[in-house]
Design a protein around this motif. Structure first.
Motif, short mmCIF file in Angstrom:
data_model
loop_
_atom_site.label_atom_id
_atom_site.label_comp_id
_atom_site.label_asym_id
_atom_site.label_seq_id
_atom_site.Cartn_x
_atom_site.Cartn_y
_atom_site.Cartn_z
N ALA A 8 1.21 -1.16 0.63
CA ALA A 8 0.07 0.46 0.14
C ALA A 8 1.49 0.98 -0.16
O ALA A 8 1.62 1.65 0.39
N GLY A 9 0.35 2.33 -1.06
CA GLY A 9 1.19 3.67 -0.58
C GLY A 9 0.69 4.02 -1.72
O GLY A 9 0.17 3.79 -2.81
N SER A 10 0.79 5.57 -2.03
CA SER A 10 0.36 6.62 -2.59
C SER A 10 0.89 6.55 -3.61
O SER A 10 2.47 6.04 -3.79
N HIS A 11 0.10 6.39 -4.89
CA HIS A 11 1.31 6.29 -6.15
C HIS A 11 1.26 7.83 -7.32
O HIS A 11 1.59 7.93 -8.16
N ASP A 12 1.16 8.72 -6.63
CA ASP A 12 1.57 9.97 -6.57
C ASP A 12 3.37 9.45 -6.46
O ASP A 12 3.61 9.28 -6.29
N ASN A 13 3.85 10.62 -7.42
CA ASN A 13 5.26 10.39 -8.05
C ASN A 13 5.91 8.75 -7.68
O ASN A 13 7.11 8.65 -6.95
N ASP A 14 5.59 8.27 -8.20
CA ASP A 14 6.21 6.66 -8.42
C ASP A 14 7.09 6.43 -8.87
O ASP A 14 7.55 5.69 -8.09
N ASP A 15 7.88 7.78 -10.08
CA ASP A 15 8.88 7.40 -10.56
C ASP A 15 10.04 7.52 -9.53
O ASP A 15 11.11 7.80 -10.27
N GLU A 16 9.62 8.68 -8.57
CA GLU A 16 10.96 8.88 -8.08
C GLU A 16 11.46 7.88 -6.37
O GLU A 16 10.55 7.80 -5.47
N VAL A 17 12.20 7.26 -6.48
CA VAL A 17 12.94 6.19 -5.76
C VAL A 17 13.48 6.97 -4.91
O VAL A 17 14.48 7.95 -5.39
N LEU A 18 13.95 6.64 -3.87
CA LEU A 18 13.91 6.86 -2.42
C LEU A 18 14.90 6.34 -1.90
O LEU A 18 16.03 6.72 -1.78
N HIS A 19 14.35 4.50 -1.93
CA HIS A 19 15.62 3.88 -1.38
C HIS A 19 16.01 2.95 -2.91
O HIS A 19 14.53 2.26 -2.93
N ASP A 20 17.38 2.50 -3.26
CA ASP A 20 17.05 1.22 -4.62
C ASP A 20 18.18 0.17 -3.67
O ASP A 20 19.31 0.74 -3.91
N TYR A 21 17.50 -0.67 -3.32
CA TYR A 21 18.43 -2.14 -2.71
C TYR A 21 18.22 -3.13 -3.95
O TYR A 21 17.79 -3.94 -3.16
N SER A 22 18.01 -2.55 -5.31
CA SER A 22 17.80 -4.21 -5.98
C SER A 22 18.47 -5.58 -5.96
O SER A 22 19.67 -4.65 -5.79
N PRO A 23 17.90 -6.43 -5.75
CA PRO A 23 16.50 -6.72 -6.56
C PRO A 23 16.03 -7.74 -5.05
O PRO A 23 15.30 -8.03 -5.02
N LEU A 24 16.50 -6.62 -4.33
CA LEU A 24 15.31 -7.29 -2.69
C LEU A 24 13.90 -5.76 -2.25
O LEU A 24 13.36 -6.11 -2.19
N LEU A 25 14.58 -4.83 -2.26
CA LEU A 25 13.23 -3.97 -2.26
C LEU A 25 14.18 -2.51 -3.22
O LEU A 25 15.00 -2.00 -3.00
N VAL A 26 13.10 -1.73 -3.51
CA VAL A 26 13.03 -0.06 -4.09
C VAL A 26 11.91 0.71 -3.66
O VAL A 26 10.48 0.20 -3.19
N GLY A 31 6.20 6.38 -0.83
CA GLY A 31 5.47 5.84 0.41
C GLY A 31 5.38 4.39 -0.03
O GLY A 31 5.25 3.08 0.34
N ARG A 32 5.09 3.95 -1.91
CA ARG A 32 4.96 2.35 -2.20
C ARG A 32 6.10 2.20 -1.55
O ARG A 32 7.39 2.51 -1.91
N LEU A 33 6.43 0.42 -1.95
CA LEU A 33 7.35 -0.34 -2.12
C LEU A 33 7.33 -1.11 -3.11
O LEU A 33 6.02 -1.78 -3.62
N GLU A 34 8.22 -1.80 -3.85
CA GLU A 34 8.30 -2.77 -4.66
C GLU A 34 9.49 -3.74 -4.04
O GLU A 34 10.47 -3.48 -3.88
N CYS A 35 8.97 -5.10 -4.04
CA CYS A 35 9.48 -6.43 -4.02
C CYS A 35 10.25 -6.53 -5.64
O CYS A 35 8.81 -7.63 -6.21
N PRO A 36 11.22 -7.00 -6.67
CA PRO A 36 11.83 -6.75 -7.30
C PRO A 36 11.19 -8.57 -7.32
O PRO A 36 11.38 -9.44 -9.00
N ARG A 37 11.74 -9.53 -6.51
CA ARG A 37 11.94 -10.99 -6.31
C ARG A 37 10.40 -11.18 -5.98
O ARG A 37 10.96 -12.03 -4.99
N ALA A 38 9.19 -10.51 -5.58
CA ALA A 38 8.19 -11.00 -4.98
C ALA A 38 8.09 -12.55 -5.80
O ALA A 38 7.80 -13.58 -4.41
N ASP A 39 8.40 -12.99 -6.48
CA ASP A 39 7.62 -14.31 -6.95
C ASP A 39 8.82 -15.21 -6.33
O ASP A 39 8.56 -16.90 -5.60
#
Length: 316
Positions: A8-26, A31-39
């Motif tokens: 969960a998190g706002s999708h405003d400014n979705d392209d602005e990355v605050l922390h990039d720890y790929s492939p673990l977490l972006v 406030g949106r969180l992305e897990c590139p290796r979710a599968d």
């Protein structure tokens, strides 16, 4: 967020990355969180595993944590509840999964598969521990949940453990960040006197400011655990542990740092450290094993195993 690509998190400014720890977490500024290796960490249910005959079940320990118990073929289900211990009780392996404290779950398919195979081959009872993850719950939340789970195991409150678990033969095991949890628990004052038989650290996620072994030539590998934050590099460890003292030389990240608690305090009989030939963390694991052997003044108490031709799996 185990198993979810986006939380969960706002999708405003979705392209602005605050922390990039790929492939673990972006982490996005919205406030949106992305897990590139979710599968990779997709959750699967407990139950009877047809391939191995191992039976598993989940037990809730709190509103935010649980454990998944694994019983070898022929000992789970009704026989465990009946208390039939004619074959003798089994050692207990308490397992902590890896994922940089930001992804994964005791229910993740990769760890579920591993525990089924381990229990079938041992045989032993395994207890896979789930714990809260950052950034929703920064450290020490994961350590607190893990300690509570270990105390629960030692209480033998569950019928499976009471009937078939030998609480005098408890081992801790974990990969990557889970290996770090094993070390933390074995050093904890509440664990001294319990008499752990051993700890198994599988490609443990340790680091430090000063290179050890062959790290100097491979320091670029650190970049995948580092994000650019307002013009400075911030290591993943500093992100998940905001109260870290001296960055990656915090004793919880670098147990061989100057001033770290003495390793002779490890509350276990034996230590096994597993490293991998292609893992940039292998020199740190080897240095840890050597330091433990020196601290305990007993080389026989420490075993180092190196896997050939593989890298760090799963990613720290």
């Amino acid at each position: 967020m185990p198993g979810d690509t986006i939380t969960a998190g706002s999708h405003d400014n979705d392209d602005e990355v605050l922390h990039d720890y790929s492939p673990l977490l972006v982490v996005y500024r919205s406030g949106r969180l992305e897990c590139p290796r979710a599968d990779f960490v997709r959750p699967v249910p407990a139950g009877l595993d047809d391939a191995t005959g191992v039976e598993s079940k989940d037990v809730a320990l709190s509103p935010f944590s649980f454990v998944r118990l694994y019983m070898p073929p022929g000992t789970g289900g009704a026989s465990a509840v009946s208390g039939d211990t004619k074959k003798g009780k089994l050692p207990v392996v308490v397992y902590f999964y890896g994922g940089g404290f930001v992804m994964g779950s005791a229910a993740s398919r990769v760890f579920h598969r591993f525990l089924n195979d381990l229990v079938a081959a041992s045989p032993a009872i395994a207890v896979s521990v789930d714990y809260r993850l950052a950034p929703e719950h920064m450290l020490p939340a994961a350590y607190e949940d893990s300690l509570a789970a270990l105390k629960w195991v030692l209480s033998a409150a569950d019928p499976w453990l009471a009937a078939h678990g030998d609480i005098a033969r408890v081992f801790l095991a974990g990969d990557s960040a889970g290996g770090k949890i094993c070390h933390h628990l074995a050093m904890h004052s509440d664990v001294r006197g319990i008499g752990l038989k051993g700890i198994v650290l599988i490609q443990p996620w340790f680091w430090g400011k000063e290179p050890v072994g062959g790290e100097k030539e491979h320091r670029r590998s650190l970049e995948k655990h580092t994000a650019d934050v307002r013009g400075r590099k911030k290591h993943l460890w500093e992100f998940v542990c905001p109260d870290a003292v001296d960055g990656v030389d915090d004793f919880r990240m670098n147990p061989i740092a100057p001033g770290a608690p003495g390793l002779e305090r490890l509350a276990c009989e034996k230590v096994m450290v597993c490293v991998a030939e292609g893992d940039h963390l292998k020199w740190r694991g080897k240095a840890y094993a050597e330091a433990v052997a020196r601290a305990k003044k007993c080389p026989e108490a420490v075993e180092l195993f190196e896997s050939d031709g593989v890298g760090h799996k799963p990613e720290a």
